[in-house]
Enzyme design. Structure first.
Site, PDB file in Angstrom:
ATOM      1  N   ASP A  27       0.633  -1.044  -0.117  1.00 30.29           N
ATOM      2  CA  ASP A  27       0.079   0.077   0.107  1.00 30.29           C
ATOM      3  C   ASP A  27       0.717   1.415   0.073  1.00 30.29           C
ATOM      4  OD1 ASP A  27      -2.271  -1.230  -0.128  1.00 30.29           O
ATOM      5  OD2 ASP A  27      -2.716  -1.327   2.052  1.00 30.29           O
ATOM      6  N   TYR A  28       1.809   1.328   0.805  1.00 28.09           N
ATOM      7  CA  TYR A  28       2.954   2.463   0.852  1.00 28.09           C
ATOM      8  C   TYR A  28       3.428   2.650  -0.464  1.00 28.09           C
ATOM      9  CZ  TYR A  28       7.005   5.130   1.864  1.00 28.09           C
ATOM     10  OH  TYR A  28       8.221   5.731   1.875  1.00 28.09           O
TER      11      TYR A  28
END
Length: 214
Positions: free
Chosen positions: A123-124
């Site tokens: 996600d990052y």
């Protein structure tokens, strides 16, 4: 040429190094922090001016009068899409509206292919990738710097630079990342470039000149 440089995420670990390095330069460093109680600390670290602003809200007052921006902010994993993506996009849009020309983005190695990294970082890395792409499509004179794993060791002033080093190839002190961001800011030939960095043997200035010459 002396510039007024906004440091987004100035109170973060990389941002504090950027603030200190700019404080020793001819540029005016404007530290952007989220809380009033961080103002005195940033000025003690070398900020010429400190402004309180939240990347998820209106930041026009922070950007006003700036010539350049160093984006060193990060969510720390708490709100990657809200800060690392949407916060960056908010600042990019505000910079365009304010007539800021130069934007140096602290991204991350692995942002080119988020699914290839650890599940915990997907996600990052996706948020970083989408922010980077938005910056590329903007009208700003951008440089995107993608370090590998960050450490708190003292910087040594030497790096390895490339465009496909590999996510697990090594690490780099935050201080050396910060110095790379500041040097990139001053390097017109790096406008439009995206590159990766790790600890290495080449002085930062010389390594960046190699990228600029290609």
């Amino acid at each position: 040429m002396t510039q007024t440089v906004l440091i987004a995420g100035a109170h973060g670990q990389v941002g504090q190094h950027v603030t200190a390095i700019l404080g020793e330069s001819d540029h005016e460093g404007r530290a952007m922090v989220r809380d009033d109680d961080q103002v005195e600390e940033m000025e003690s670290q070398g900020a010429d001016k400190t402004v309180v602003a939240d990347l998820t809200e209106d930041v026009s007052h922070a950007v006003e009068g700036c010539d350049a921006i160093v984006f060193a902010a990060g969510s720390g994993g708490d709100d990657v899409y809200g800060v690392d993506r949407d916060g960056a996009i908010n600042l990019i849009e505000t910079a365009e509206e304010a007539g800021v020309d130069r934007f140096v983005m602290l991204s991350s190695m692995g942002a080119d292919d988020p699914e290839s990294g650890p599940d915990s970082l997907e996600d990052y890395l996706t948020a970083k990738a989408e922010a980077d792409e938005y910056l590329r499509r903007s009208g700003l004179e951008y440089t995107i710097v993608r370090p590998g794993e960050l450490t708190n060791e003292s910087g040594v002033g030497t790096i390895e630079v490339g465009d496909d080093i590999g996510l697990d190839a090594g690490d780099i002190p935050r201080e050396d990342v910060a110095r790379t961001l500041v040097i990139a800011l001053e390097h017109d030939a790096l406008v439009g470039e995206t590159f990766e960095i790790l600890s290495g043997d080449e002085p930062i200035e010389e390594a960046l000149e190699t990228i600029a010459a290609n």
